[in-house]
Design an enzyme around this catalytic site. Structure first.
Site, mmCIF file in Angstrom:
data_model
loop_
_atom_site.group_PDB
_atom_site.id
_atom_site.type_symbol
_atom_site.label_atom_id
_atom_site.label_comp_id
_atom_site.label_asym_id
_atom_site.label_seq_id
_atom_site.Cartn_x
_atom_site.Cartn_y
_atom_site.Cartn_z
ATOM 1 N N LYS A 204 -16.810 -58.936 23.601
ATOM 2 C CA LYS A 204 -17.703 -58.246 22.612
ATOM 3 C C LYS A 204 -16.666 -57.288 22.147
ATOM 4 O O LYS A 204 -15.822 -56.570 22.923
ATOM 5 C CB LYS A 204 -18.691 -57.366 23.568
ATOM 6 C CG LYS A 204 -19.532 -56.244 22.592
ATOM 7 C CD LYS A 204 -20.609 -55.794 23.264
ATOM 8 C CE LYS A 204 -21.142 -54.487 22.416
ATOM 9 N NZ LYS A 204 -22.306 -54.016 23.143
ATOM 10 N N ARG A 214 -27.079 -48.872 16.073
ATOM 11 C CA ARG A 214 -26.907 -47.573 16.802
ATOM 12 C C ARG A 214 -28.006 -46.802 16.139
ATOM 13 O O ARG A 214 -28.477 -45.768 16.797
ATOM 14 C CB ARG A 214 -25.581 -47.272 16.598
ATOM 15 C CG ARG A 214 -24.570 -47.941 17.400
ATOM 16 C CD ARG A 214 -23.355 -47.528 17.521
ATOM 17 N NE ARG A 214 -22.179 -48.590 18.263
ATOM 18 C CZ ARG A 214 -21.067 -48.476 18.127
ATOM 19 N NH1 ARG A 214 -20.428 -47.740 17.308
ATOM 20 N NH2 ARG A 214 -20.205 -49.450 18.837
ATOM 21 N N LYS A 228 -15.543 -47.062 20.719
ATOM 22 C CA LYS A 228 -15.861 -47.643 21.844
ATOM 23 C C LYS A 228 -14.821 -48.650 22.274
ATOM 24 O O LYS A 228 -14.649 -49.442 23.045
ATOM 25 C CB LYS A 228 -17.127 -48.498 21.769
ATOM 26 C CG LYS A 228 -18.629 -47.716 21.813
ATOM 27 C CD LYS A 228 -19.421 -48.402 22.080
ATOM 28 C CE LYS A 228 -20.949 -47.471 21.813
ATOM 29 N NZ LYS A 228 -22.146 -48.143 22.125
ATOM 30 N N LYS A 259 -19.588 -61.711 20.298
ATOM 31 C CA LYS A 259 -20.442 -60.738 19.283
ATOM 32 C C LYS A 259 -19.288 -59.716 18.685
ATOM 33 O O LYS A 259 -18.426 -59.450 19.331
ATOM 34 C CB LYS A 259 -21.151 -59.912 20.442
ATOM 35 C CG LYS A 259 -22.010 -58.853 19.793
ATOM 36 C CD LYS A 259 -22.578 -57.975 20.612
ATOM 37 C CE LYS A 259 -23.349 -56.893 20.032
ATOM 38 N NZ LYS A 259 -23.773 -55.761 20.886
HETATM 39 C C1 PBG Z 1 -25.129 -51.712 23.438
HETATM 40 C C2 PBG Z 1 -25.493 -52.763 22.273
HETATM 41 C C3 PBG Z 1 -24.984 -52.833 21.191
HETATM 42 C C4 PBG Z 1 -25.335 -53.941 20.550
HETATM 43 C C5 PBG Z 1 -26.095 -54.813 21.368
HETATM 44 N N1 PBG Z 1 -26.002 -53.846 22.600
HETATM 45 C C6 PBG Z 1 -24.267 -51.666 20.323
HETATM 46 C C7 PBG Z 1 -22.693 -51.173 20.741
HETATM 47 O O1 PBG Z 1 -22.254 -51.909 21.494
HETATM 48 O O2 PBG Z 1 -22.499 -50.032 20.194
HETATM 49 C C8 PBG Z 1 -25.023 -54.161 18.933
HETATM 50 C C9 PBG Z 1 -26.177 -55.091 18.377
HETATM 51 C C10 PBG Z 1 -26.184 -55.272 17.099
HETATM 52 O O3 PBG Z 1 -25.324 -54.614 16.095
HETATM 53 O O4 PBG Z 1 -26.945 -55.912 16.311
HETATM 54 N N2 PBG Z 1 -24.365 -51.808 24.228
#
Ligand code: PBG
Length: 339
Positions: A204, A214, A228, A259
């Site tokens: 990720k 968000r 992050k 992702k």
């Molecule tokens: C939370 C999470 C995120 C997404 C899925 N789970 C956001 C992030 O990591 O800030 C993003 C999904 C999307 O953008 O569709 N940990």
């Protein structure tokens, strides 16, 4: 054997295989079916309501009752699973994300209701603390204000167990802490949840394409632009993704996920070639918003562009795709429109 020495023009004319529709169909290498699609859904407190998400036109947040109506439609479209993301009320957010493992929390109640009403619908629950923390990070902070790995994992484990108890079929750690898959797997085994599957967000990336998400879950206002990057991966790296995936498989993940999707298809391809394990891809919120903006402006043709985007993710090696387009795409596939 060099595949390019197999023929030469005019004995070989590759256009013969594209000359008409039936031939193109016969030589199609990749397909897309509703069974490859997972619909992410946003849930909120309240009754009989839906709330539009401005950055993601066409999508909304659901209360438990309206969620059930939506799930019924997804089931009719043969979508095998949903992924749920909760909007947590501000007064329930805290530094140590206590609400994340409240057995009566919003997400836990949603999971229970969906599984009771639709026992055959797969329910995937996100394991991460960002909807629950006052600072919007996926883990908790130490005294120096850094996201602390091991104390975060301890809380993520409690969260995963609470979600399993609520009835989640699949828990999906999206937090990118080290060692969390191992801890969650051990915890699930110890508590008797031996068939609960783990979908590890293995690679990720610290991506700017999560912005609309968000906003949708309301963690942006907590995060206040903080990065992050100390836990999510650097978009410049690809070898590192292989290490992340290898660890998560070794630690007990059943499926691994890459992702975002479209900008990271080289990672999907490498991972699938190397590991040959069930590989999921998340076509994230920013990819949805980007497509919709261009579609609404008339620059892209909706159905063709969306179906191409999903097909290409499959071609790169994805078994299943989490996509906000899942429902729309399944509707077109039901009508017999192949990508
Ligand atoms: C939370 C999470 C995120 C997404 C899925 N789970 C956001 C992030 O990591 O800030 C993003 C999904 C999307 O953008 O569709 N940990």
């Amino acid at each position: 054997m060099n595949p390019f020495s197999l023929g030469s023009f005019p004995a070989t004319r590759l256009r013969r295989l594209r000359v008409d529709d039936f031939t193109r169909k016969l030589v199609t290498e990749t397909n897309l079916s509703p069974q490859n699609l997972i619909q992410p859904l946003f849930v909120m407190e309240g009754e009989k309501q839906t709330e539009d998400i401005p950055a993601m036109p066409g999508l909304c947040r659901y209360t438990i009752d309206t969620l059930l109506e939506e799930v019924a439609e997804l089931q009719d479209l043969h979508i095998p699973a949903i992924a749920l993301f909760p909007v947590i009320q501000p007064h329930l957010k805290s530094d140590f994300a206590k609400e994340a493992y409240n057995d009566q929390g919003l997400l836990q109640r949603c999971i229970h209701q969906v599984k009771t009403t639709f026992p055959h619908m797969g329910v995937i629950a996100d394991v991460a603390l960002d909807p629950y923390t006052s600072h919007g990070h996926d883990g908790v902070l130490n005294s120096k204000g850094e996201v602390d790995n091991d104390s975060s994992v301890a809380i993520l484990l409690k969260q995963a167990l609470s979600l399993a108890k609520a009835g989640a079929d699949i828990v999906a750690p999206s937090d990118m802490m080290d060692g969390r898959i191992q801890m969650i797997r051990k915890g699930l085994e110890n508590e008797g949840y031996t068939m609960v599957r783990i979908l590890a967000y293995a690679a990720k990336y610290a991506s700017s394409y999560y912005g609309p998400f968000r906003g949708a879950v309301g963690s942006a206002s907590q995060l206040k632009g903080a990065s992050k990057a100390s836990y999510q991966m650097n978009p410049a790296n690809s070898h590192e993704a292989m290490r992340e995936v290898a660890f998560d498989i070794q630690e007990g993940a059943d499926f691994i996920m890459i992702k975002p999707g479209m900008p990271y298809l080289d990672i999907v391809y490498r991972v699938k070639q190397q590991f040959k394990v069930p590989t999921f891809v998340y076509q994230v919120s920013g990819e949805y918003s980007m497509h919709m903006a261009a579609i609404q402006a008339g620059h892209l043709e909706e159905q063709a562009a969306i179906m191409e985007s999903l097909l290409c993710i499959r071609r790169a090696g994805a078994d299943a795709i989490l996509s906000y387009f899942a429902k729309k795409a399944a509707g077109w596939l039901k009508a017999g429109d192949l990508p």
